[in-house]
Design a protein around this motif. Structure first.
Motif, PDB file in Angstrom:
ATOM      1  N   LEU A 659       4.209   5.406 -10.956  1.00  0.00           N
ATOM      2  CA  LEU A 659       3.042   5.396 -11.845  1.00  0.00           C
ATOM      3  C   LEU A 659       1.760   5.749 -11.109  1.00  0.00           C
ATOM      4  N   GLY A 660       1.722   5.651  -9.796  1.00  0.00           N
ATOM      5  CA  GLY A 660       0.583   6.103  -9.000  1.00  0.00           C
ATOM      6  C   GLY A 660      -0.479   5.071  -8.727  1.00  0.00           C
ATOM      7  N   ASP A 661      -0.334   3.820  -9.228  1.00  0.00           N
ATOM      8  CA  ASP A 661      -1.384   2.815  -9.033  1.00  0.00           C
ATOM      9  C   ASP A 661      -1.074   1.844  -7.908  1.00  0.00           C
ATOM     10  N   ASN A 662       0.117   1.905  -7.343  1.00  0.00           N
ATOM     11  CA  ASN A 662       0.509   0.983  -6.285  1.00  0.00           C
ATOM     12  C   ASN A 662       1.216   1.777  -5.186  1.00  0.00           C
ATOM     13  N   LEU A 663       1.180   1.213  -4.007  1.00  0.00           N
ATOM     14  CA  LEU A 663       1.912   1.818  -2.896  1.00  0.00           C
ATOM     15  C   LEU A 663       2.362   0.719  -1.945  1.00  0.00           C
ATOM     16  N   ILE A 664       3.437   1.005  -1.222  1.00  0.00           N
ATOM     17  CA  ILE A 664       3.959   0.082  -0.225  1.00  0.00           C
ATOM     18  C   ILE A 664       3.842   0.744   1.136  1.00  0.00           C
ATOM     19  N   VAL A 665       3.595  -0.098   2.152  1.00  0.00           N
ATOM     20  CA  VAL A 665       3.367   0.380   3.518  1.00  0.00           C
ATOM     21  C   VAL A 665       4.275  -0.408   4.443  1.00  0.00           C
ATOM     22  N   GLY A 666       4.988   0.299   5.309  1.00  0.00           N
ATOM     23  CA  GLY A 666       5.780  -0.328   6.366  1.00  0.00           C
ATOM     24  C   GLY A 666       5.138  -0.097   7.710  1.00  0.00           C
ATOM     25  N   SER A 667       5.270  -1.071   8.599  1.00  0.00           N
ATOM     26  CA  SER A 667       4.589  -0.994   9.888  1.00  0.00           C
ATOM     27  C   SER A 667       5.546  -1.380  10.997  1.00  0.00           C
ATOM     28  N   TYR A 668       5.198  -0.968  12.193  1.00  0.00           N
ATOM     29  CA  TYR A 668       6.007  -1.296  13.351  1.00  0.00           C
ATOM     30  C   TYR A 668       5.836  -2.757  13.776  1.00  0.00           C
ATOM     31  N   ASP A 669       4.884  -3.470  13.228  1.00  0.00           N
ATOM     32  CA  ASP A 669       4.726  -4.894  13.541  1.00  0.00           C
ATOM     33  C   ASP A 669       5.430  -5.792  12.527  1.00  0.00           C
ATOM     34  N   LYS A 670       6.551  -5.281  11.940  1.00  0.00           N
ATOM     35  CA  LYS A 670       7.497  -6.052  11.125  1.00  0.00           C
ATOM     36  C   LYS A 670       6.914  -6.533   9.807  1.00  0.00           C
ATOM     37  N   ARG A 671       5.962  -5.828   9.251  1.00  0.00           N
ATOM     38  CA  ARG A 671       5.349  -6.257   7.990  1.00  0.00           C
ATOM     39  C   ARG A 671       5.512  -5.188   6.921  1.00  0.00           C
TER      40      ARG A 671
END
Length: 775
Positions: A659-671
């Motif tokens: 839908l374009g209103d949300n996004l998820i982010v992955g990081s190398y610090d396990k979050r």
């Protein structure tokens, strides 16, 4: 004529003569002046003895320059005799006679009266005392300055015995000013004039009066201020040093050697200190011990010393009572309370905290055989603690169930479907599998890894349909299918090149349409190159592969860039794709147009090291992720919209919701971070379910509220993420399943994942060289 006394003065009375003026004018002044001086000298030498006493008075009139015009105008040039001088003196002494004589002189055209009095001095010689001249208003001295005292630095106390206090510039005495009576002094003190100080001027003897400027100076000094008028004790601060951090050094001089060579002086000091510590001359600092001095005057009370039973009341706190002894505490308990061997062994092996009782029941045949109790002191001490730490007030205890404080999440069984088991394992790669992708139709699976080979699998059966080896030196970093079902085109990145492949597993119609899409850009590129021959070198080269083997295998187009490509992301229409090269600096992010064979580099200077890039699902918005932030750009307006700040130390990947209103982010610090773009630039939720770095995150694009992440710990976490169109309701995020099956090789686990376009199926690629389908 008898000789004249040399001490006597001579005075000649002269008057203006018109004849003398005519002589002066006729002679011209040169010869006459010399002759006149000679005549004076001869007259003073030869005829000095023939002058009479009356002549002395005539010379004194030369010193008197203040005579009136009426007194200076005489009728003749004759020298007055002694008799005539005495008459004039007598007339001058008598006021009435003087007035009459003046009137007679004015009327009768006689000689003027004398203005002096002849007396005798201490030697008996005549002394001429002249009257003070009153200049009235016709004199030129009417505006003369006030008479000042000319005694110099002599103290005024020297004149205490004299009626005068000094002399003026002409040598005349300055009379001492008269002092007022006590009543005048009182009146003067009541009516204080301006500038009055009550002091006396030591030079004049008059009251000292100060000007307004001097009074202001004294006032400032009394108030401890600076005497200078207009002085500012608190000037404005001059900022010699600014808060701006200069990027370039102020001097280009090289650093001196002394900043890098250890100081010998400090080394000698350290050796001395170490030697002193070893010899005991320097002791380490020990904080002084605080000794609590007991106050002998302090009275202590025992709250329960004389406690009597009282009725139950809120303010009455009875002393805690010791529970009554039971049967097991008896010296001769019943046999059923005695422990057996197993219970005794279990009690002895258990820890003190885990024991239900502090003692073991023991049987004694008689009371005198009871030994000493080894825990007597400990129990008495604990009893004292119970009395000492007993509460002094009764508090109502809240009976709250801890589970009621947790948010109520739906059961995972209610959130089905989602992947739970491993259905298929794809084996065939040598080394790590770096990337996988499911085609838009959901039939085939493409994978690539360290062996530089592209492999296409049948998703349901796990059978390998086709493969081609692109490179034997570089690893294949990423594979992505072109969106849409009108053509089948697979893009793969190997090193600095992007290869567009049409696998020979499709129908001839799809193959011809796919070839048309790849070839139509060559005509546009050739027409543009002929029209614009002066253009600068392009950012990328669109060429056909030079290897005949690749052309026969279906590799029809190649894009050569300037740096290694790590990410490929397609636009939903299938005509645009973006690539990210973290080591490319200014050319790290590029947008390619497939129909025109055109490459654009939208960023000349990008802040941070780019990690990934994606297009918005429905809008002309472009997302670029760096190490710390995600920047959102409007492609139509070519401007920056917002900067999303996940708060992660190093972003590994991100994905935009369909839908374009949300996004998820992955990081190398396990979050794993969930962002609501309409809510804030900060994360809405932060999830920590992995023990190692998160490599990839992905939303399900087929309409199912699912998303997943892949980690280096060898597991995948499946989440239920429900997003509604109501702005008043937040997103629902529930973890539903953990998928484990990949092995960890070289501290690397699951490297990539992708969702089936329609089904709740997930595909993962691991460092163990396998791909897995989870259904």
């Amino acid at each position: 004529m008898a000789p004249q006394d040399p001490n006597k003065k001579r005075k000649a009375i002269t008057r203006d003569s018109s004849e003398a003026d005519q002589i002066v004018l006729s002679d011209g002044g040169g010869n006459l002046e010399a002759g006149f001086l000679d005549g004076i000298l001869s007259h003073s030498e030869e005829e000095g003895s023939s002058l009479s006493n009356s002549d002395e008075s005539a010379f004194d009139e030369e010193d008197n320059a203040d005579l009136d015009d009426s007194e200076e105008d005489f009728g003749s040039d004759e020298i007055l005799s002694d008799e005539e001088g005495e008459k004039r003196n007598n007339i001058g002494l008598n006021g009435s006679a003087g007035n009459k004589s003046n009137l007679a002189w004015e009327n009768e055209d006689d000689e003027p009266p004398p203005n002096h009095v002849v007396t005798e001095d201490a030697n008996g010689n005549p002394r001429y005392i002249y009257q003070d001249i009153d200049p009235v208003y016709a004199s030129d001295d009417s505006e003369a300055p006030e008479t000042t005292n000319t005694i110099g630095n002599i103290p005024l106390s020297f004149y205490d015995s004299y009626p005068h206090i000094g002399y003026d510039i002409n040598g005349k005495k300055i009379a001492r000013p008269a002092k007022g009576e006590a009543l005048d002094a009182l009146l003067d003190s009541i009516d204080i004039p301006k500038g009055w100080t009550g002091l006396t001027d030591p030079n004049t003897g008059k009251p000292l009066e100060l000007s307004e400027q001097e009074l202001n100076l004294l006032k400032r000094i009394q108030m401890n201020e600076v005497g200078e008028e207009g002085y500012d004790p608190y000037p404005a601060t001059i900022e010699y040093f600014t808060s701006k951090t200069e990027l370039m050094p102020l001097s280009a001089a090289p650093e001196p050697k002394r900043r890098f060579v250890p100081s010998k002086h400090e080394a000698r000091r350290v050796i001395k200190i170490v030697k002193a510590i070893r010899e005991g001359r320097i002791l380490p600092y020990k904080p002084p011990q605080e000794e609590d001095e007991e106050d002998l005057n302090m009275q202590r009370y025992d709250v329960w010393a004389n406690e009597a039973p009282r009725p139950d009341h809120a303010m009455n706190v009875p002393a805690p009572k010791v529970p009554p002894p039971g049967y097991d505490e008896s010296y001769h308990p019943p046999p059923e309370y005695l422990p057996d061997k197993n219970e005794k062994k279990a009690w002895e092996e258990a820890d003190d905290e885990d024991r239900q009782k502090e003692y073991l029941p023991t049987d004694h045949s008689s009371f005198r055989k009871i030994p000493g109790y080894d825990k007597f002191t400990k129990e008495k001490f604990e009893r004292c603690l119970d009395l000492y730490l007993a509460p002094r007030i009764r508090r109502s205890k809240l009976n709250i169930d801890p589970e009621s404080l947790l948010p109520k999440l739906p059961s995972p069984d209610e959130l089905r479907p989602f992947p739970t088991t491993c259905a298929t394992i794809f084996r065939g790669h040598q080394g790590r599998v770096r990337s996988i992708a499911v085609d838009p139709s959901g039939i085939w699976l493409a994978s690539g890894g360290d062996d530089g080979t592209i492999r296409v699998w049948e998703l349901l059966t796990g059978r390998q349909l086709w493969h081609v080896k692109i490179s034997s030196e570089d690893a294949l970093n990423v594979v992505r299918w072109r969106p849409g079902t009108d053509a089948v085109i697979l893009s793969a990145a190997v090193g600095e090149d992007i290869y567009f492949v049409i696998p020979p597993i499709i129908s001839p119609e799809l193959e011809s349409r796919s070839n048309t899409i790849l070839d139509e850009g060559f005509g546009y590129a050739s027409s543009k190159s002929t029209s614009d021959s002066t253009a600068k070198s392009p950012a990328a080269q669109w060429i056909r592969p030079t290897s005949a083997r690749l052309a026969d295998a279906g590799v029809l187009l190649k894009i050569h860039l300037r740096s290694t490509i790590k990410v490929i992301s397609w636009h939903r229409r299938g005509d645009y794709l973006t690539t990210v090269s973290p080591s490319g600096q200014s050319s790290s992010v590029a947008i390619h147009t497939l129909s025109r064979h055109l490459t654009q580099q939208p960023f000349r200077h990008l802040k941070g090291l780019p990690q990934s890039a994606q297009f918005h699902p429905t809008k002309p918005i472009f997302f670029v992720a760096t190490q710390r932030t995600i920047r959102t750009y409007d492609l139509s307006k070519q401007e920056l919209l917002k900067i999303v700040q996940p708060g992660a130390r190093w972003i590994s990947s991100f994905d935009v919701h369909p839908l374009g209103d949300n996004l998820i982010v992955g990081s190398y610090d396990k979050r794993l971070l969930w962002h609501d773009l309409d809510l804030s630039v900060r994360p809405y939720k932060t999830l920590r379910y992995h023990k190692k770095a998160i490599r990839q995150v992905k939303f399900h694009t087929g309409g199912l509220p699912l998303f997943a992440d892949a980690s280096d710990d060898g597991s995948l976490q499946i989440f239920h993420g429900k997003v509604v169109g109501d702005l008043m309701e937040n997103a629902t995020i529930v973890p539903v399943k953990v998928l484990r099956g990949h092995g960890v090789t070289g501290s690397l686990g699951v490297l990539d994942l992708d969702w089936h376009p329609r089904e709740p199926w997930c595909v993962s690629a691991g460092a163990d060289g396998t791909c897995r389908l989870w259904t």
